[in-house]
Design an enzyme around this catalytic site. Structure first.
Site, PDB file in Angstrom:
ATOM      1  CG  ASN A 304      -2.071  -0.982   1.051  1.00  0.00           C
ATOM      2  OD1 ASN A 304      -2.469  -1.310  -0.064  1.00  0.00           O
ATOM      3  ND2 ASN A 304      -2.592  -1.468   2.170  1.00  0.00           N
ATOM      4  CG  HIS A 306       1.000   2.653   4.439  1.00  0.00           C
ATOM      5  ND1 HIS A 306      -0.351   2.910   4.426  1.00  0.00           N
ATOM      6  CD2 HIS A 306       1.091   1.350   4.797  1.00  0.00           C
ATOM      7  CE1 HIS A 306      -1.030   1.839   4.761  1.00  0.00           C
ATOM      8  NE2 HIS A 306      -0.172   0.890   4.995  1.00  0.00           N
ATOM      9  CB  CYS A 341       4.881   6.488   8.586  1.00  0.00           C
ATOM     10  SG  CYS A 341       6.600   7.011   8.480  1.00  0.00           S
TER      11      CYS A 341
END
Length: 434
Positions: A304, A306, A341
């Protein structure tokens, strides 16, 4: 009899060359073969197309699917018994059947519910997915027991395999077909893991996982890990998941299409009962332990795009003093995720002991060269503690830390995840429960 040709999808194979291959193969057959099939792969941008060719026993037409078209060959038998193509014609066919994405061909993603997966040692029993796994050498630490990161990775893997076997998996990271249509992905909002015993290198475990409802727009996923040999429960875990739009990166409501896909799999039982979850307090820059300037690596990113949630746990544990980690073992962890993040973020990890601790430090008496344990300000000889049978009680008393992983910027600091870890002292002579 069936014969397979496996050719590179990047080769441009003409129909004439195809017939040459078939003729050569036909010559080598000593026995009379009425039918011979081959599977060739033809490259079409990012897709592979299955091409099926047949050599009939008599003069007749042969239809070959080629890049979404039917290639019709008139095959005539020559004097020497070889089959020759005399003319071709093209008609359209259903591309959804013949044009199969390359990734799905290689992954063999099932379109229907599977009960048994022999490759992954997995089965589905009454909606619960059960997978048998063996602790490998790279999943253990110096003490030859599985690390918390390895356990979390196994939880993630079995969850994905559950979706895989349900027949709902699309080409996303655990996303269903309905989620892919709506450009949605799963993100975890809260997770709790309780570990009573750690599996050792080479140990065979059974991991059960199942899903249930969590509010109107969420999903709960639970796990239980136990020894295959004894049935002893090693660990339990529960988590809450919500949906996020992959483009806007904003949380989304659950579409009815997706709800209809996953709700038949919901089970009411829970691995961990959480009636009143304890809220994790936010730390500030006055925290006792701080680790700054952490930069995600490319290998930390998942599908994804991240940082994977297991990496956050590693950043948390790195703030705890090494001396404490040598003598203590993680018994539970609670994670509350705030935001994702990315690879460009600079991260800071904060850690604060919840109390002064049972054993504050170990001092050395220089005069007698003896180690003295300091217990909340009182120096007690280890022999006195053993005489009063307090060592075992002290060793079993939990010790907790509060954690915060955040993005460190000059203007604003955004929280990524809050955490709370609970520890117990390692006992080298610990006996394995019967």
């Amino acid at each position: 009899m069936m014969t397979h040709f496996f050719l590179s999808p990047f080769l441009d194979i003409s129909l004439y060359k195809l017939c040459q291959i078939l003729q050569t193969k036909w010559k080598k057959k000593k026995n009379k073969i009425k039918k011979m099939w081959c599977s060739l792969f033809s490259c079409s941008t990012s897709h592979f197309t299955i091409i099926k060719c047949s050599i009939p026993s008599d003069n007749q037409e042969s239809k070959i699917p080629l890049n979404g078209n039917i290639v019709k060959l008139d095959l005539l038998k020559s004097n020497n018994g070889h089959h020759l193509a005399t003319k071709t014609s093209f008609t359209s066919c259903d591309e959804s059947f013949y044009n199969i994405p390359m990734s799905q061909m290689r992954q063999n993603i099932p379109r229907k519910k599977q009960v048994v997966d022999s490759y992954r040692q997995g089965i589905i029993v009454e909606g619960v997915y059960r997978q048998t796994v063996v602790i490998r050498s790279y999943e253990v630490g110096p003490d030859k027991v599985a690390t918390i990161e390895s356990i979390l990775n196994l939880l993630q893997e079995t969850a994905l395999n559950h979706v895989w076997m349900s027949g709902l998996l699309s080409d996303g990271f655990g996303a269903t077909h309905g989620m892919m249509k709506n450009n949605l992905i799963w993100v975890v909002s809260r997770m709790q893991v309780q570990i009573d015993h750690y599996p050792i290198w080479g140990e065979v475990m059974e991991i059960d996982t199942w899903v249930g409802a969590s509010g109107k727009n969420g999903m709960r996923r639970d796990w239980q890990i136990r020894s295959q040999a004894t049935g002893l429960v090693f660990a339990r875990a529960t988590s809450t998941w919500v949906m996020m739009n992959q483009q806007t990166r904003r949380l989304s409501k659950m579409p009815e299409e997706v709800r209809a896909e996953i709700s038949p799999w919901f089970i009411s039982k829970q691995a961990i009962e959480e009636e009143n979850p304890i809220k994790i307090e936010k730390l500030d820059d006055t925290a006792k332990y701080v680790l700054s300037n952490l930069k995600p690596k490319r290998s930390d990113l998942d599908m994804n795009h991240h940082v994977n949630n297991v990496k956050y746990v590693r950043w948390m544990l790195e703030t705890i003093p090494e001396q404490f980690l040598e003598s203590h073992q993680l018994s539970s962890i609670v994670l509350e995720y705030r935001r994702e993040c990315g690879s460009a973020d600079i991260v800071q990890s904060l850690c604060e002991p919840d109390e002064d601790g049972l054993f504050d430090e170990v001092a050395v008496d220089d005069q007698h060269k003896r180690r003295i344990t300091v217990l909340h300000g009182f120096s007690l000889a280890s022999g006195l503690l053993e005489a009063n049978r307090l060592v075992e009680a002290f060793n079993q008393s939990p010790f907790s830390y509060t954690h915060l992983v955040k993005i460190k910027e000059e203007i604003k600091n955004e929280e990524i995840v809050r955490g709370r870890t609970t520890w117990k002292r390692k006992i080298s002579s610990m006996t394995f429960p019967a």
